[in-house]
Design an enzyme around this catalytic site. Structure first.
Site, short mmCIF file in Angstrom:
data_model
loop_
_atom_site.label_atom_id
_atom_site.label_comp_id
_atom_site.label_asym_id
_atom_site.label_seq_id
_atom_site.Cartn_x
_atom_site.Cartn_y
_atom_site.Cartn_z
N ALA A 22 -41.58 121.38 40.87
CA ALA A 22 -42.11 120.01 41.00
C ALA A 22 -42.49 119.64 42.43
O ALA A 22 -43.45 118.91 42.64
CB ALA A 22 -41.07 119.03 40.45
N HIS A 117 -42.65 126.00 31.52
CA HIS A 117 -42.15 124.78 30.85
C HIS A 117 -43.23 124.08 30.05
O HIS A 117 -43.12 122.88 29.78
CB HIS A 117 -41.52 123.84 31.89
CG HIS A 117 -40.23 124.38 32.45
ND1 HIS A 117 -39.62 123.89 33.58
CD2 HIS A 117 -39.43 125.40 32.03
CE1 HIS A 117 -38.51 124.57 33.82
NE2 HIS A 117 -38.37 125.49 32.91
P1 NAD Z 1 -36.79 119.44 41.23
O1 NAD Z 1 -37.24 118.03 41.19
O2 NAD Z 1 -35.46 119.80 40.71
O3 NAD Z 1 -36.82 119.96 42.75
C1 NAD Z 1 -37.95 119.77 43.54
C2 NAD Z 1 -37.65 120.37 44.92
O4 NAD Z 1 -38.86 120.26 45.67
C3 NAD Z 1 -36.55 119.66 45.67
O5 NAD Z 1 -35.66 120.62 46.22
C4 NAD Z 1 -37.30 118.92 46.79
O6 NAD Z 1 -36.60 118.89 48.01
C5 NAD Z 1 -38.54 119.78 46.95
N1 NAD Z 1 -39.70 119.05 47.44
C6 NAD Z 1 -39.99 117.72 47.28
N2 NAD Z 1 -41.17 117.45 47.85
C7 NAD Z 1 -41.65 118.63 48.34
C8 NAD Z 1 -42.84 118.99 49.01
N3 NAD Z 1 -43.80 118.11 49.31
N4 NAD Z 1 -43.00 120.30 49.37
C9 NAD Z 1 -42.04 121.21 49.09
N5 NAD Z 1 -40.88 120.92 48.47
C10 NAD Z 1 -40.70 119.64 48.08
O7 NAD Z 1 -37.95 120.30 40.55
P2 NAD Z 1 -37.86 121.68 39.73
O8 NAD Z 1 -36.93 122.60 40.42
O9 NAD Z 1 -39.26 122.07 39.49
O10 NAD Z 1 -37.19 121.27 38.34
C11 NAD Z 1 -37.55 120.06 37.69
C12 NAD Z 1 -37.97 120.22 36.24
O11 NAD Z 1 -38.80 119.10 35.93
C13 NAD Z 1 -38.80 121.40 35.95
O12 NAD Z 1 -38.34 121.88 34.74
C14 NAD Z 1 -40.24 120.89 35.78
O13 NAD Z 1 -40.81 121.43 34.61
C15 NAD Z 1 -40.13 119.42 35.57
N6 NAD Z 1 -41.07 118.61 36.40
C16 NAD Z 1 -42.38 118.93 36.49
C17 NAD Z 1 -43.24 118.16 37.27
C18 NAD Z 1 -44.70 118.53 37.35
O14 NAD Z 1 -45.23 119.13 36.44
N7 NAD Z 1 -45.35 118.19 38.47
C19 NAD Z 1 -42.75 117.05 37.98
C20 NAD Z 1 -41.39 116.73 37.83
C21 NAD Z 1 -40.55 117.52 37.07
#
Ligand code: NAD
Length: 236
Positions: A22, A117
């Protein structure tokens, strides 16, 4: 400088796999799940992105995902997504495997993408699995079978798509470099994937995940900013 060293490694890679989470979409304006600022309307999304919420509190589930679907219509890939697409075109990246459901890698031009996912751009019936469209979901129409419509994403409590999982495992096993971008590495089983490689391991994340020791390189920073810096050194 560590970014320069990573740039040199990528420049000679012909077999790299990128695993994104994410955090890789945050600079496009898509909130993540674990940063407190990423929480939606004061709800922890991890309690809504579940089979239980879909089955027992559909109004909440539907409202959460309708908000996300509508919001994503206005979202565009950022410079980091474009750099990853370019690295695929010039032969460095063989696969992007992503936990993201937003389709931003494909929108930026990457063609070898596995969605671990699922995708929020596709919809189906929760009961009979028949495919449907966004309009039917947003307007809360029931399926012909009477079942509830939902995005074709993997909710907490569901299995990952086997094909995407197997292809990602095979690519990572034989990769010369695995780059992990923007994930807290807390969601099982994807958090195990990077460590099956024999190649170099690179982590780009805005904050520490507690797993830094398992990587050859940890670049603390935002995804797009960091990828732009690496690209800058690759062009020097
Ligand atoms: P997470 O939210 O658990 O972790 C996100 C990580 O990214 C954090 O450690 C944070 O510090 C870091 N982060 C935040 N902004 C950043 C940036 N600009 N650059 C680099 N790193 C950054 O996300 P996850 O580990 O992907 O797990 C969350 C679950 O939720 C997944 O299963 C995913 O499918 C889903 N999800 C998807 C989306 C999407 O499709 N964009 C968004 C939110 C959640």
């Amino acid at each position: 400088m560590i970014h320069k060293e990573v740039a040199q490694i990528i420049s000679i890679s012909k077999n790299m796999v990128v695993l994104t989470g994410a955090g890789c979409s945050v600079e496009s304006g898509v909130p993540d799940f674990r940063s407190p600022s990423g929480w939606w309307n004061q709800i922890d999304p991890r309690t809504v992105a579940t089979v239980k919420a879909l089955e027992t509190n559909y109004p909440l589930f539907h409202s959460f995902y309708t908000t996300r679907v509508n919001h994503l219509r206005k979202i565009l890939p950022h410079a980091g997504h474009a750099i990853l697409a370019r690295w695929e075109q010039v032969g460095h990246i063989k696969l992007i495997t992503t936990q993201n459901v937003d389709g931003l890698h494909q929108a930026a031009g990457s063609s070898h993408v596995q969605e671990l996912h699922g995708s929020i751009k596709e919809f189906r019936c929760h009961s009979c699995r028949k495919a449907t469209d966004e309009e039917a979901f947003v307007n809360e129409r029931p399926c012909q079978c009477g079942g509830k419509l939902r995005p074709s994403i993997v909710l907490f409590g569901e299995n990952l798509p086997n094909d995407a999982w197997q292809r990602s495992m095979a690519a990572i096993e034989s990769a010369d470099v695995v780059m992990v971008i923007g994930t807290s590495l807390q969601v099982h089983p994807v958090n195990q994937l990077p460590f099956i490689t024999k190649g170099k391991l690179i982590l780009i994340n805005a904050e520490e995940t507690g797993q830094e020791d398992r990587f050859d390189f940890f670049l603390r920073g935002k995804a797009a900013e960091t990828l732009l810096l690496i690209q800058h050194y690759m062009e020097k």
